[in-house]
Design an enzyme around this catalytic site. Sequence first.
Site, short mmCIF file in Angstrom:
data_model
loop_
_atom_site.label_atom_id
_atom_site.label_comp_id
_atom_site.label_asym_id
_atom_site.label_seq_id
_atom_site.Cartn_x
_atom_site.Cartn_y
_atom_site.Cartn_z
N THR A 155 0.19 60.03 -41.08
CA THR A 155 1.03 59.35 -40.10
C THR A 155 0.46 57.96 -39.85
O THR A 155 -0.36 57.47 -40.64
CB THR A 155 1.17 60.20 -38.82
OG1 THR A 155 2.13 59.62 -37.95
CG2 THR A 155 -0.16 60.36 -38.07
N ASN A 156 0.92 57.27 -38.80
CA ASN A 156 0.39 55.95 -38.50
C ASN A 156 0.40 55.73 -36.98
O ASN A 156 0.81 56.61 -36.23
CB ASN A 156 1.21 54.87 -39.23
CG ASN A 156 2.67 54.90 -38.81
OD1 ASN A 156 3.00 54.64 -37.66
ND2 ASN A 156 3.55 55.24 -39.74
N HIS A 157 -0.03 54.55 -36.55
CA HIS A 157 -0.26 54.30 -35.13
C HIS A 157 0.96 53.84 -34.35
O HIS A 157 0.82 53.41 -33.21
CB HIS A 157 -1.37 53.25 -34.96
CG HIS A 157 -2.73 53.80 -35.18
ND1 HIS A 157 -3.20 54.90 -34.52
CD2 HIS A 157 -3.73 53.40 -35.99
CE1 HIS A 157 -4.44 55.15 -34.92
NE2 HIS A 157 -4.78 54.26 -35.81
#
Length: 224
Positions: free
Chosen positions: A29-31
């Site tokens: 995933t990412n921020h």
Amino acid sequence: FQPKVLAGRKVLITAGPTFEPIDPVRGITNHSSGKMGFALARAAQEAGAEVTLVAGPVHLPTPRGVRRIDVMTAQQMHDVVLPAAAQHEVFIATAAVADWRPATQSDQKIKKEGKKVAPTFALTENPDILAAVAALPGAPYCVGFAAESEQLLTHARAKLQRKRIPLIIGNLGPATFGRDENSLLVVDADSHHALPADGSQADKLTLARILMQELSQRLSNRTA
Ligand code: C5P
């Protein structure tokens, strides 16, 4: 008080990250916090639009009066957005969609015990949701977002052409993920301007409200 500049318009928005599972307990995933997309959904609703918000995994309350559909993966986001897009006049893609996902997903947790070497993962490309919507017959007015670490204007223009969309909003930074404030660069085929105009920071809801005013002008110019 917000003027109802989008009264009667239907607006579709993606927001947040996507989560691409590796096994039942892990993923890529990412921020992305989803804050910009949720602010845009709220501002569009305040401006009188009927808003559908397709959100990846985020911890944010649904803006009042907004229809929200939660998804996890890029493929799920694509499968919700594509059939819905034709019924909307505007599509705003703020989601930080994972470009790749694990090519295969393990049904069981991948165990560390008994492995002499670390596992490796093959990746496969996810669909480009924004480009797919822009390519639909009778496509809505498409707005993209660009998070670049350098040469924002050049990259944003290239993205406009590659995805065949009329408008892209660049994050002027500093790194915007999770923050309540942002500084934007609004880029179309032949002009660009900063929001706020002096390149300072403003909170995401204020920026979203200004963007809705601009959007309504662009929509009326398009149909004029
Ligand atoms: O190509 P890039 O990821 O830099 O483009 C960013 C824009 O495209 C954003 O508006 C993002 O929401 C959208 N996008 C998408 N589907 C993808 C990748 C990006 O809708 N798979």
